[in-house]
Enzyme design. Structure first.
Site, mmCIF file in Angstrom:
data_model
loop_
_atom_site.group_PDB
_atom_site.id
_atom_site.type_symbol
_atom_site.label_atom_id
_atom_site.label_comp_id
_atom_site.label_asym_id
_atom_site.label_seq_id
_atom_site.Cartn_x
_atom_site.Cartn_y
_atom_site.Cartn_z
ATOM 1 N N ASN A 120 0.837 -1.219 0.000
ATOM 2 C CA ASN A 120 0.000 0.000 0.000
ATOM 3 C C ASN A 120 0.866 1.261 0.000
ATOM 4 O O ASN A 120 0.696 2.175 0.796
ATOM 5 C CB ASN A 120 -0.943 0.015 1.217
ATOM 6 C CG ASN A 120 -0.211 0.129 2.548
ATOM 7 O OD1 ASN A 120 0.905 -0.367 2.692
ATOM 8 N ND2 ASN A 120 -0.819 0.769 3.522
ATOM 9 N N HIS A 144 -6.300 -7.910 6.290
ATOM 10 C CA HIS A 144 -6.509 -7.011 7.422
ATOM 11 C C HIS A 144 -8.008 -7.053 7.697
ATOM 12 O O HIS A 144 -8.788 -6.470 6.963
ATOM 13 C CB HIS A 144 -6.036 -5.600 7.020
ATOM 14 C CG HIS A 144 -6.397 -4.521 7.974
ATOM 15 N ND1 HIS A 144 -5.526 -3.521 8.335
ATOM 16 C CD2 HIS A 144 -7.542 -4.239 8.635
ATOM 17 C CE1 HIS A 144 -6.117 -2.693 9.176
ATOM 18 N NE2 HIS A 144 -7.342 -3.104 9.371
ATOM 19 N N ASP A 169 3.860 -4.785 12.009
ATOM 20 C CA ASP A 169 3.051 -3.782 11.292
ATOM 21 C C ASP A 169 3.756 -2.413 11.366
ATOM 22 O O ASP A 169 3.115 -1.392 11.612
ATOM 23 C CB ASP A 169 1.621 -3.704 11.831
ATOM 24 C CG ASP A 169 0.705 -2.903 10.915
ATOM 25 O OD1 ASP A 169 1.129 -2.531 9.801
ATOM 26 O OD2 ASP A 169 -0.449 -2.630 11.314
ATOM 27 N N HIS A 212 4.931 7.215 10.489
ATOM 28 C CA HIS A 212 4.426 8.518 10.022
ATOM 29 C C HIS A 212 5.240 9.586 10.755
ATOM 30 O O HIS A 212 5.831 9.304 11.802
ATOM 31 C CB HIS A 212 2.945 8.682 10.356
ATOM 32 C CG HIS A 212 2.053 7.659 9.716
ATOM 33 N ND1 HIS A 212 1.706 7.691 8.390
ATOM 34 C CD2 HIS A 212 1.441 6.557 10.238
ATOM 35 C CE1 HIS A 212 0.909 6.654 8.115
ATOM 36 N NE2 HIS A 212 0.748 5.953 9.217
ATOM 37 N N PRO A 221 -3.266 6.503 10.779
ATOM 38 C CA PRO A 221 -3.046 5.350 11.647
ATOM 39 C C PRO A 221 -1.702 4.694 11.377
ATOM 40 O O PRO A 221 -1.236 4.662 10.245
ATOM 41 C CB PRO A 221 -4.191 4.400 11.255
ATOM 42 C CG PRO A 221 -4.505 4.752 9.831
ATOM 43 C CD PRO A 221 -4.224 6.221 9.686
HETATM 44 O O1 DOR Z 1 -2.356 1.433 11.390
HETATM 45 C C1 DOR Z 1 -2.150 1.018 10.259
HETATM 46 N N1 DOR Z 1 -1.278 1.632 9.424
HETATM 47 N N2 DOR Z 1 -2.814 -0.049 9.852
HETATM 48 C C2 DOR Z 1 -2.745 -0.467 8.575
HETATM 49 O O2 DOR Z 1 -3.373 -1.448 8.266
HETATM 50 C C3 DOR Z 1 -1.955 0.276 7.569
HETATM 51 C C4 DOR Z 1 -0.871 1.024 8.214
HETATM 52 C C5 DOR Z 1 -0.200 2.033 7.318
HETATM 53 O O3 DOR Z 1 0.133 1.701 6.177
HETATM 54 O O4 DOR Z 1 0.041 3.150 7.778
HETATM 55 ZN ZN ZN Z 2 -3.229 -3.603 8.426
#
Ligand code: DOR
Ligand code: ZN
Length: 416
Positions: free
Chosen positions: A93, A172, A278, A282, A294
Site C-alpha cells: 500500500n 486485514h 506492522d 508517520h 493510523p
Molecule cells: O495502522 C495502520 N497503518 N494499519 C494499517 O493497516 C496500515 C498502516 C499504514 O500503512 O500506515
Molecule cells: Zn493492516
C-alpha cells in the site's frame, strides 16, 4: 577459506542453547562444531553470548516512493537490522501502490540498492488482471487486503484469484459497514470481519494480519482450514489507556484495545502463529495534526520487547524463536531461500544477544526516519550485533554494512 568463524557462541539450535563455534562460507552456515579454527580465517569471539536466528518480520510498511519522507528502504531496513530483524515482508500500500509488474520491478531494484536486510514484497490487489504478472515477478503473498475497502463479492473474487495462483491471501480484517458506521473501529468490527472471511468458501491459504482481540484468535484457530494469524507488539504491550496518553502517536488500525483484551492475547500466546510489527511510520507533524494517520513504527522494538519478556520469565526462548523466526519462515515459504534457523546449509542470518543488556527505549535513538516510538521509556534487550548472510550489518548501535536481496532472486530451487 571461510568468510568468518563465530567462536564461543551459545547458539539456539533445535530448541535449545548449545555452546559451539560456527563456520560461515559464502553467507551460509557450513559447520557447527566446537573448536573450529583455520589459519587464515577471520574469527569473531562471541564470549558466550547468545546467538539466535534473525527474526523475520512478515508485516512492514517500508514506504519509500512518494512517502520516502516517512521512511525509505535504507532507514526502514536499518531499523530492522538494529532490532534483530534480518528479513522483512513489505506491504504494497505504497504511493503509488504495487499493483503492476513494472512497479514491482522498480521497487525491487530500489530496495536492492538500499536495503540492508533481505526482503520480499507482497502484491497489491486493486487490479485482478495483474495478479499473474506480479506472481511471475516473485510475489507469493497478496495483501494486506484491507477488508473494509471491499464489498464481500469483490473480496471473494480477489481471494479466488490469489488461490488460483497458489499464493497466500493476507487479510486485514475489519468489516466495511462497521468501520463506516464507527470511526473508532471497536472490536466488533474486527470480530465480524473475521467471521465474514471465515464464512467464505475457502480453498486456499489464508493469513490474518494483526489480530488484536482474543476472540479473533479463538475464531481463527477454531475455524478450521488452517488459517494462520499474526499479532503485533503494540497490541501485546499497549492498551486503550496508552492511546489516551499517546494521542495521535497511539492511533493505528486496528486500534489499541482494553487491558483485558491485551492480557487475553498473552494468554493465547501458544495459539498465535507469528508476531509481526506492522511497522507503519508517520512523521511527528502528521501524528500531531488534527487527523493523525493510523500506524506506529515497530520493526526495531519487536524483538527487544519480546526478549525482555523472555528474561522476565513470561515467555520461553523457544516460543519466541518460533513466533518471530520459525513460523514466519514456514508460513511464508522462506526455507527454500535459505531462511531456516541455525543449521548447516542455512543463510547465516544471526543476532548476538546479551541478556544482561537492558536498555531504555528512546525514539530519537532508533533508526527509523520517524524518530519516535509508542514504547518510549519502556525496556528492551537489543541485539549487540546482526548478521545477514554472514555479513555484519549492525554492531554496537551502528549500521555498518549490508546489501539486502530480494529473496526470489536468491533461489536455486524455485524458478518462475
Ligand atoms: O495502522 C495502520 N497503518 N494499519 C494499517 O493497516 C496500515 C498502516 C499504514 O500503512 O500506515
Ligand atoms: Zn493492516
Amino acid at each position: 577459506m571461510s568468510d568468518l568463524i563465530l567462536k564461543n557462541a551459545r547458539a539456539y539450535i533445535e530448541g535449545g542453547l548449545v555452546d559451539t563455534d560456527i563456520r560461515i562460507e559464502d553467507g551460509k552456515i557450513v559447520e557447527i562444531k566446537k573448536d573450529l579454527h583455520g589459519e587464515h580465517d577471520l574469527l569473531l569471539d562471541l564470549k558466550g553470548l547468545i546467538l539466535l536466528p534473525g527474526a523475520i518480520d512478515v508485516h512492514v510498511h517500508m514506504r519509500d516512493g512518494k512517502e520516502a519522507y516517512k521512511e525509505d528502504w535504507f532507514t526502514g531496513t536499518s531499523s530492522a537490522a538494529a532490532g534483530g530483524v534480518t528479513t522483512v515482508v513489505d506491504q504494497p500500500n505504497t504511493d503509488p501502490p504495487i499493483i503492476t509488474r513494472k512497479r514491482l520491478d522498480e521497487r525491487i531494484s530500489k530496495a536492492s540498492s538500499q536495503a540492508v536486510v533481505d526482503f520480499l514484497i507482497n502484491g497489491g490487489v486493486e487490479k485482478l488482471e495483474n495478479f499473474r504478472e506480479l506472481y511471475e515477478g516473485g510475489v507469493r503473498a497478496f495483501g494486506e487486503i484491507f477488508q473494509y475497502r471491499f464489498e464481500p463479492d469483490s473480496l471473494k473474487a480477489i481471494l479466488d484469484k490469489i488461490w488460483e495462483l497458489g499464493a497466500i491471501a493476507t487479510i486485514h480484517p475489519e468489516k466495511k459497514r462497521c468501520v463506516e458506521k464507527d470511526p473508532l473501529r471497536p472490536p466488533v468490527c474486527e470480530i465480524e470481519g473475521i467471521k465474514d472471511v471465515l464464512s467464505l468458501n475457502r480453498w486456499g491459504r489464508m493469513h490474518f494480519c494483526h489480530v488484536s482481540v482474543p476472540q479473533g484468535v479463538d475464531l481463527i484457530k477454531s475455524g478450521g482450514g488452517g488459517a494462520t494469524l499474526e499479532v503485533t507488539p503494540h497490541h501485546l504491550f499497549l492498551c486503550d489507556k496508552d492511546r489516551d496518553r499517546l494521542g495521535g502517536y497511539g492511533w493505528m488500525n486496528p486500534p489499541l484495545r482494553s487491558d483485558a483484551d491485551r492480557k487475553g492475547l498473552w494468554e493465547r500466546v501458544d495459539s498465535i502463529d507469528i508476531i509481526a510489527s506492522d511497522h507503519a511510520p508517520h512523521t511527528h507533524g502528521e501524528k500531531l495534526g488534527d487527523d493523525p494517520p493510523p500506524g506506529v513504527p515497530g520493526v526495531e522494538t519487536m524483538v527487544p520487547l519480546m526478549l525482555r519478556e523472555v528474561k522476565e520469565g513470561n515467555l520461553s526462548l523457544k516460543r519466541l524463536v518460533e513466533l518471530v523466526s520459525e513460523r514466519p519462515a514456514s508460513i511464508f515459504g522462506l526455507g527454500k531461500y535459505g531462511k531456516c534457523g541455525i543449521n548447516v546449509g542455512s543463510d547465516a542470518d544471526l543476532i548476538v544477544v546479551d541478556m544482561q543488556e537492558e536498555k531504555v527505549i528512546r525514539g530519537d535513538e532508533l533508526h527509523s526516519k520517524c524518530r519516535w516510538t509508542p514504547y518510549e521509556g519502556m525496556i528492551g534487550i537489543f541485539p549487540q550485533m546482526t548478521l545477514v548472510r554472514g555479513e555484519v550489518v549492525y554492531e554496537a548501535g551502528a549500521v555498518i554494512g549490508g546489501s539486502g536481496r530480494y529473496l526470489p532472486s536468491l533461489s536455486h530451487f524455485d524458478r518462475w
